[in-house]
Motif scaffolding. Structure first.
Motif, PDB file in Angstrom:
ATOM      1  N   LEU A 171       0.825  -1.210   0.000  1.00  0.00           N
ATOM      2  CA  LEU A 171       0.000   0.000   0.000  1.00  0.00           C
ATOM      3  C   LEU A 171       0.860   1.263   0.000  1.00  0.00           C
ATOM      4  CD1 LEU A 171      -2.769  -1.045   2.559  1.00  0.00           C
ATOM      5  CD2 LEU A 171      -3.063  -0.730   0.093  1.00  0.00           C
ATOM      6  N   TYR A 172       1.986   1.186   0.675  1.00  0.00           N
ATOM      7  CA  TYR A 172       2.849   2.360   0.844  1.00  0.00           C
ATOM      8  C   TYR A 172       3.813   2.563  -0.320  1.00  0.00           C
ATOM      9  CZ  TYR A 172       6.489   5.291   3.000  1.00  0.00           C
ATOM     10  OH  TYR A 172       7.399   6.269   3.276  1.00  0.00           O
ATOM     11  N   MET A 173       4.189   1.487  -0.994  1.00  0.00           N
ATOM     12  CA  MET A 173       5.271   1.555  -1.975  1.00  0.00           C
ATOM     13  C   MET A 173       5.053   2.555  -3.105  1.00  0.00           C
ATOM     14  SD  MET A 173       6.863  -2.283  -2.274  1.00  0.00           S
ATOM     15  CE  MET A 173       8.041  -1.789  -3.508  1.00  0.00           C
ATOM     16  N   PRO A 174       3.859   2.656  -3.717  1.00  0.00           N
ATOM     17  CA  PRO A 174       3.700   3.664  -4.776  1.00  0.00           C
ATOM     18  C   PRO A 174       3.944   5.092  -4.275  1.00  0.00           C
ATOM     19  CG  PRO A 174       1.934   2.054  -4.898  1.00  0.00           C
ATOM     20  CD  PRO A 174       2.661   1.797  -3.607  1.00  0.00           C
ATOM     21  N   ILE A 175       3.597   5.358  -3.027  1.00  0.00           N
ATOM     22  CA  ILE A 175       3.841   6.683  -2.447  1.00  0.00           C
ATOM     23  C   ILE A 175       5.325   6.895  -2.223  1.00  0.00           C
ATOM     24  CG2 ILE A 175       3.343   8.164  -0.457  1.00  0.00           C
ATOM     25  CD1 ILE A 175       0.742   6.452  -0.115  1.00  0.00           C
ATOM     26  N   PHE A 176       5.974   5.906  -1.596  1.00  0.00           N
ATOM     27  CA  PHE A 176       7.412   5.969  -1.342  1.00  0.00           C
ATOM     28  C   PHE A 176       8.186   6.014  -2.649  1.00  0.00           C
ATOM     29  CE2 PHE A 176      11.263   3.652   0.602  1.00  0.00           C
ATOM     30  CZ  PHE A 176      11.771   4.832   1.137  1.00  0.00           C
ATOM     31  N   SER A 177       7.683   5.291  -3.644  1.00  0.00           N
ATOM     32  CA  SER A 177       8.352   5.174  -4.936  1.00  0.00           C
ATOM     33  C   SER A 177       8.501   6.516  -5.633  1.00  0.00           C
ATOM     34  CB  SER A 177       7.586   4.209  -5.832  1.00  0.00           C
ATOM     35  OG  SER A 177       8.133   4.167  -7.122  1.00  0.00           O
ATOM     36  N   ALA A 178       7.491   7.373  -5.471  1.00  0.00           N
ATOM     37  CA  ALA A 178       7.553   8.687  -6.122  1.00  0.00           C
ATOM     38  C   ALA A 178       8.764   9.471  -5.655  1.00  0.00           C
ATOM     39  CB  ALA A 178       6.268   9.463  -5.822  1.00  0.00           C
ATOM     40  N   TRP A 179       9.111   9.331  -4.371  1.00  0.00           N
ATOM     41  CA  TRP A 179      10.316   9.999  -3.862  1.00  0.00           C
ATOM     42  C   TRP A 179      11.579   9.275  -4.312  1.00  0.00           C
ATOM     43  CZ3 TRP A 179      14.181   8.225  -0.547  1.00  0.00           C
ATOM     44  CH2 TRP A 179      15.092   9.195  -0.138  1.00  0.00           C
ATOM     45  N   VAL A 180      11.573   7.939  -4.227  1.00  0.00           N
ATOM     46  CA  VAL A 180      12.756   7.152  -4.588  1.00  0.00           C
ATOM     47  C   VAL A 180      13.178   7.426  -6.031  1.00  0.00           C
ATOM     48  CG1 VAL A 180      13.627   4.799  -4.956  1.00  0.00           C
ATOM     49  CG2 VAL A 180      12.292   5.324  -2.913  1.00  0.00           C
ATOM     50  N   GLU A 181      12.202   7.555  -6.919  1.00  0.00           N
ATOM     51  CA  GLU A 181      12.492   7.748  -8.336  1.00  0.00           C
ATOM     52  C   GLU A 181      13.197   9.072  -8.600  1.00  0.00           C
ATOM     53  OE1 GLU A 181      10.284   6.728 -12.535  1.00  0.00           O
ATOM     54  OE2 GLU A 181       9.065   7.287 -10.802  1.00  0.00           O
ATOM     55  N   LYS A 182      12.883  10.086  -7.800  1.00  0.00           N
ATOM     56  CA  LYS A 182      13.441  11.423  -8.037  1.00  0.00           C
ATOM     57  C   LYS A 182      14.630  11.748  -7.132  1.00  0.00           C
ATOM     58  CE  LYS A 182       9.046  13.368  -9.636  1.00  0.00           C
ATOM     59  NZ  LYS A 182       8.004  14.416  -9.402  1.00  0.00           N
ATOM     60  N   ALA A 183      14.807  10.993  -6.064  1.00  0.00           N
ATOM     61  CA  ALA A 183      15.837  11.310  -5.074  1.00  0.00           C
ATOM     62  C   ALA A 183      17.237  11.024  -5.612  1.00  0.00           C
ATOM     63  CB  ALA A 183      15.601  10.511  -3.804  1.00  0.00           C
ATOM     64  N   SER A 184      18.178  11.854  -5.220  1.00  0.00           N
ATOM     65  CA  SER A 184      19.584  11.635  -5.569  1.00  0.00           C
ATOM     66  C   SER A 184      20.164  10.545  -4.676  1.00  0.00           C
ATOM     67  CB  SER A 184      20.369  12.927  -5.384  1.00  0.00           C
ATOM     68  OG  SER A 184      20.397  13.299  -4.007  1.00  0.00           O
ATOM     69  N   GLU A 185      21.343  10.035  -5.052  1.00  0.00           N
ATOM     70  CA  GLU A 185      22.013   9.031  -4.234  1.00  0.00           C
ATOM     71  C   GLU A 185      22.309   9.586  -2.840  1.00  0.00           C
ATOM     72  OE1 GLU A 185      22.974   5.617  -5.337  1.00  0.00           O
ATOM     73  OE2 GLU A 185      21.222   6.382  -6.392  1.00  0.00           O
ATOM     74  N   LYS A 186      22.663  10.857  -2.772  1.00  0.00           N
ATOM     75  CA  LYS A 186      22.957  11.487  -1.491  1.00  0.00           C
ATOM     76  C   LYS A 186      21.704  11.547  -0.619  1.00  0.00           C
ATOM     77  CE  LYS A 186      25.150  15.599   0.488  1.00  0.00           C
ATOM     78  NZ  LYS A 186      25.773  16.920   0.185  1.00  0.00           N
TER      79      LYS A 186
END
Length: 386
Positions: A171-186
């Motif tokens: 349930l949470y992954m699509p929400i978390f994914s939106a950040w993961v996709e755009k976040a830098s390695e740092k």
């Protein structure tokens, strides 16, 4: 543990992830085989000290089992691709129906044994946590457990706790994914640092103060609450999938990390359980999956599995089959871990090997049953074994 495809955008099959899944699957079966050692049902025998010792050794060594499963999920599914509704339908339906079916079967087991004329002791032999209520072998008790399924698992199907967690992660992954996709390695590393800090909070709450960073009697959501829990393992699996460790790092850093993590887990568990009045929370404190010592054990195993290169076609096919059957094995295996220990004791297997014997017995018989069920039910097998 959950059935997930190894096909990603480039349709590439990652054999090393099959290795991680095998490692995690066998470790979780082995972990549940240690339950009759760490929670001994019945009158303690003269060698109870030896039994408790090996239960603690195996139980401590095997703590990375669940974190590895969560890391596999993060490695494969982050970032989530496609429509969210499609993701929910595909993932949640794959686990919900088998979870419902097998939860009912587990909770009906005590009543069925009574109908068959079995003694109440058989319930404890199979499910060491079940307790006196389940030993009544009453239909009312079994039905009450089943009615509680929307809220939580019972003492009969203890291992089903993970399915509630798994559905929550989906349930949470699509929400978390939106950040993961755009976040830098740092940015991902800073998230993992914040998560790493939260891993110490269970120990702080137990030994220092039950409240921290704004938590109080009317608020359980402390400052770093949103960085805590298993979502850290999701991100860690995603992160480590794209970062290779050299053999020098795996051995030079991984072995000390694992050794220290194991030592803390084992000594902490033995210390807490030396108090006969320890609470269930204190009993599990050093076995807590979201703790620094368990993370220290998990990372080297995941990194080591990435270094495994398997070229044997038969082994590759067997691992791929486990990927398909893995969720079903998780559903089925808890019926056989307790009897596996009973069989090991009957055969006079040395105490030090009884947990391993039971795990091998339960793992392969469960795997066989799931394969048979998949053939029997064909395309409807997803509703039975995932």
């Amino acid at each position: 543990m959950e059935q997930v495809s190894l096909r990603v955008a480039k349709k590439e099959h990652y054999v090393w992830l099959d290795v991680v899944r095998f490692l995690a699957m066998f470790m979780v079966v082995c972990c549940h085989s240690s339950d009759p050692f760490n929670f001994y049902a019945g009158e303690p025998p003269v060698n109870i000290g030896e039994i408790k010792f090996w239960g603690a050794v195996y139980g401590s060594f095997l703590r990375p089992c669940v974190p590895l499963f969560v890391m596999i999920t993060g490695a494969l599914l982050l970032p989530v691709r496609g429509e969210t509704s499609v993701f929910y339908k595909k993932r949640i339906s794959r686990v919900f129906w088998p979870f419902l079916l097998w939860s009912v079967l587990y909770n009906m087991f005590p009543y069925i044994t009574g109908v068959l004329g079995c003694t109440p002791d058989v319930v404890l032999d199979v499910f060491p946590y079940s307790g006196e209520e389940a030993m009544r072998q009453s239909l009312d008790v079994s039905l009450s457990y089943i009615c509680q399924l929307p809220l939580n698992f019972s003492l009969i199907d203890v291992h089903m706790w993970y399915i509630y967690l798994l559905i929550g992660m989906y349930l949470y992954m699509p929400i978390f994914s939106a950040w993961v996709e755009k976040a830098s390695e740092k940015a991902k590393l800073w998230f993992l640092v914040a998560w790493g800090i939260t891993l110490f909070i269970p120990y702080y709450r137990t030994f220092v103060d039950p409240y921290i960073w704004g938590a109080c009697s009317w608020n359980e959501f402390y400052m770093l609450y949103n960085f805590a829990g298993f979502n850290g393992y999701l991100l860690l699996g995603h992160y480590l999938r794209h970062h290779e460790w050299s053999w020098k790092k795996v051995l030079g850093l991984g072995i000390p990390l694992f050794a220290i993590g194991f030592w803390v887990t084992y000594t902490g568990f033995r210390y807490m359980t030396s108090d006969p009045d320890c609470t269930p929370e204190e009993y599990e404190l050093f076995f807590y999956y979201c703790s620094p010592n368990v993370v220290m054990m998990t990372i080297p195993l995941f990194a080591l599995a990435k270094k495994v290169h398997i070229t044997n076609v038969r082994i590759q096919k067997a691992l791929a089959n486990l990927t398909v059957c893995g969720f079903g094995v998780y559903m089925v295996h808890y019926f056989f871990t307790g009897p596996g220990v009973v069989l090991a004791r009957y055969l006079n297997v040395p105490v030090s090997l009884q947990i391993l014997f039971s795990a091998i017995f339960a793992f392969f018989i469960s795997w066989l049953i799931v394969n048979v069920l998949r053939k029997i039910f064909g395309r409807y097998a997803r509703y039975v074994v995932g």
